[in-house]
Design an enzyme around this catalytic site. Structure first.
Site, mmCIF file in Angstrom:
data_model
loop_
_atom_site.group_PDB
_atom_site.id
_atom_site.type_symbol
_atom_site.label_atom_id
_atom_site.label_comp_id
_atom_site.label_asym_id
_atom_site.label_seq_id
_atom_site.Cartn_x
_atom_site.Cartn_y
_atom_site.Cartn_z
ATOM 1 N N ILE A 233 0.855 -1.197 0.000
ATOM 2 C CA ILE A 233 0.000 0.000 0.000
ATOM 3 C C ILE A 233 0.895 1.253 0.000
ATOM 4 C CG2 ILE A 233 -2.150 -0.859 0.976
ATOM 5 C CD1 ILE A 233 0.569 0.591 3.164
ATOM 6 N N ALA A 234 2.182 1.077 -0.347
ATOM 7 C CA ALA A 234 3.130 2.191 -0.247
ATOM 8 C C ALA A 234 3.438 2.765 -1.638
ATOM 9 C CB ALA A 234 4.385 1.724 0.474
ATOM 10 N N ARG A 235 4.407 2.186 -2.323
ATOM 11 C CA ARG A 235 4.748 2.611 -3.674
ATOM 12 C C ARG A 235 5.103 1.377 -4.500
ATOM 13 N NH1 ARG A 235 2.714 6.761 -2.988
ATOM 14 N NH2 ARG A 235 3.579 8.857 -3.036
ATOM 15 N N GLU A 264 1.817 3.347 -12.833
ATOM 16 C CA GLU A 264 0.366 3.569 -12.773
ATOM 17 C C GLU A 264 -0.067 4.518 -13.882
ATOM 18 O OE1 GLU A 264 -0.304 4.881 -8.753
ATOM 19 O OE2 GLU A 264 0.578 3.057 -7.945
ATOM 20 N N HIS A 282 -4.644 2.343 -6.592
ATOM 21 C CA HIS A 282 -4.076 3.387 -5.737
ATOM 22 C C HIS A 282 -5.200 4.121 -4.995
ATOM 23 C CE1 HIS A 282 -0.299 6.049 -5.173
ATOM 24 N NE2 HIS A 282 -1.113 6.178 -4.139
HETATM 25 C C1 8YV Z 1 -2.627 9.603 -2.652
HETATM 26 C C2 8YV Z 1 -0.257 8.820 -1.945
HETATM 27 O O1 8YV Z 1 -3.356 8.743 -3.471
HETATM 28 O O2 8YV Z 1 -0.039 9.928 0.103
HETATM 29 C C3 8YV Z 1 0.514 9.495 -0.881
HETATM 30 O O3 8YV Z 1 1.734 9.599 -1.036
HETATM 31 O O4 8YV Z 1 0.292 8.297 -2.859
HETATM 32 C C4 8YV Z 1 -1.729 8.719 -1.900
HETATM 33 O O5 8YV Z 1 -2.230 8.676 -0.636
HETATM 34 C C5 8YV Z 1 -2.223 10.722 -3.491
HETATM 35 O O6 8YV Z 1 -1.231 11.520 -2.960
HETATM 36 C C6 8YV Z 1 -3.461 11.555 -3.765
HETATM 37 O O7 8YV Z 1 -3.187 12.612 -4.507
#
Ligand code: 8YV
Length: 317
Positions: A233-235, A264, A282
């Site tokens: 759930i990170a990158r 993505e 995402h």
């Molecule tokens: C968001 C994210 O989807 O916080 C982050 O770094 O990748 C996600 O939570 C994104 O930033 C929404 O714009």
């Protein structure tokens, strides 16, 4: 005259957009067909940027914004922003730290449950009308119990700790790795990722990508083993995606629950046919509650920076 703010990604909360429109001349970059011409037209006057965590902002674009006073990231990942360059220019780069923690951790547990218990595959089986056709209990393989699993958390920041809390409530034994032990975290710290993978039934990735690109590769997946699950759930770029596809295909690991990907919105096609993989787009922070709180933090960062105050969430000033 209202300050001009360049917005690189849409914000889906009407109340936040209303406030932005009331306070600033919003320059919605993502709506422009000819982005190059648009920057030529408005670039000189832009004082603030709003962007998403995954999108960030390129150094090349920042260089074309000479009046830039703040980059407000609507997210917690700042790996797509050149922080060193921002620091050099004295530009605060802010995040929405703390606003999305609970929802991202909920998504991690949701993916773990959905993957281990085959929720999406069985949902498809029922929707496709296959249950009456194949009513024998053996038509659907038995699932994997989540309660009591050995859970390894990679990156014990705010999100990692929130995942640990939830996993512990499921009776899971939690261990973690990070750059160093985290003060106040009672779970066992394992410095080597490979050893953590060996000790885990599920690895949950919660780390920032800037210092950890490609850390999940064939060697780590092999250590996680045939009964192991990977949750991300990170990158996406924490994972070597072709190693992951290969490990899933060969049965080197049991399954994966993925919210994020390297490129993505493009997801490796091979994953689409795998019932032991649960895919999201995402979405971990995509709740009304998180996105509203995030939007308020973006507003606060812009307001502070454009009034000459240091934004509380600045990483660079
Ligand atoms: C968001 C994210 O989807 O916080 C982050 O770094 O990748 C996600 O939570 C994104 O930033 C929404 O714009």
């Amino acid at each position: 005259m209202k300050p001009e703010v360049l917005q690189l990604n849409p914000i889906l909360v009407p109340s936040i957009n209303e406030k932005l429109d009331a306070l600033y001349t919003m320059r919605r970059y993502y709506e422009q067909e000819d982005k190059e011409a648009y920057i030529r037209e408005v670039g000189q006057r832009i004082r603030g940027v709003i962007t998403g965590g995954h999108t960030g902002i390129s150094r090349a674009l920042m260089e074309r914004l000479p009046s830039l006073e703040v980059v407000a990231v609507n997210g917690v990942g700042t790996d797509a922003v050149d922080l060193a360059y921002a620091r050099q220019r004295g530009i605060p780069v802010t995040g929405t730290f703390g606003a999305l923690t609970e929802d991202v951790a909920d998504m991690a547990l949701g993916l773990l449950l959905a993957t281990c218990r085959n929720l999406c595959a069985v949902d498809r089986f029922v929707r496709d009308g296959l249950w009456p056709e194949f009513p024998q209990p053996g038509s659907i393989p038995l699932a994997r119990r989540v309660s009591g699993m050995q859970v390894g958390i990679v990156g014990m920041g705010r999100v990692g700790q929130a995942v640990a809390k939830r996993a512990a409530a499921f009776g899971c034994m939690v261990r973690y790795t990070d750059l160093q032990p985290i003060a106040g975290v009672g779970h066992e710290f394992i410095p080597e990722l490979r050893r953590l993978a060996e000790a885990s039934d599920a690895l949950v990735l919660c780390a920032a990508a800037d210092k950890a690109e490609g850390i999940i590769d064939a060697r780590i997946l092999e250590a996680l083993g045939k009964g192991g699950y990977l949750i991300n759930i990170a990158r996406g770029r924490l994972v070597n995606e072709s190693d992951l596809v290969h490990a899933l295909r060969s049965g080197a690991i049991a399954g994966a629950g993925l919210d994020v990907f390297v490129d993505e919105p493009n997801v490796p096609q091979e994953l689409f046919a795998m019932d032991n993989v649960v895919l999201q787009a995402h979405r971990a922070s995509a709740t009304v509650e998180s996105r509203t709180a995030m939007g308020e933090m973006v507003l606060a960062s812009l307001a502070d920076a454009l009034a000459g105050r240091r934004p509380a969430m600045s990483l660079t000033t």
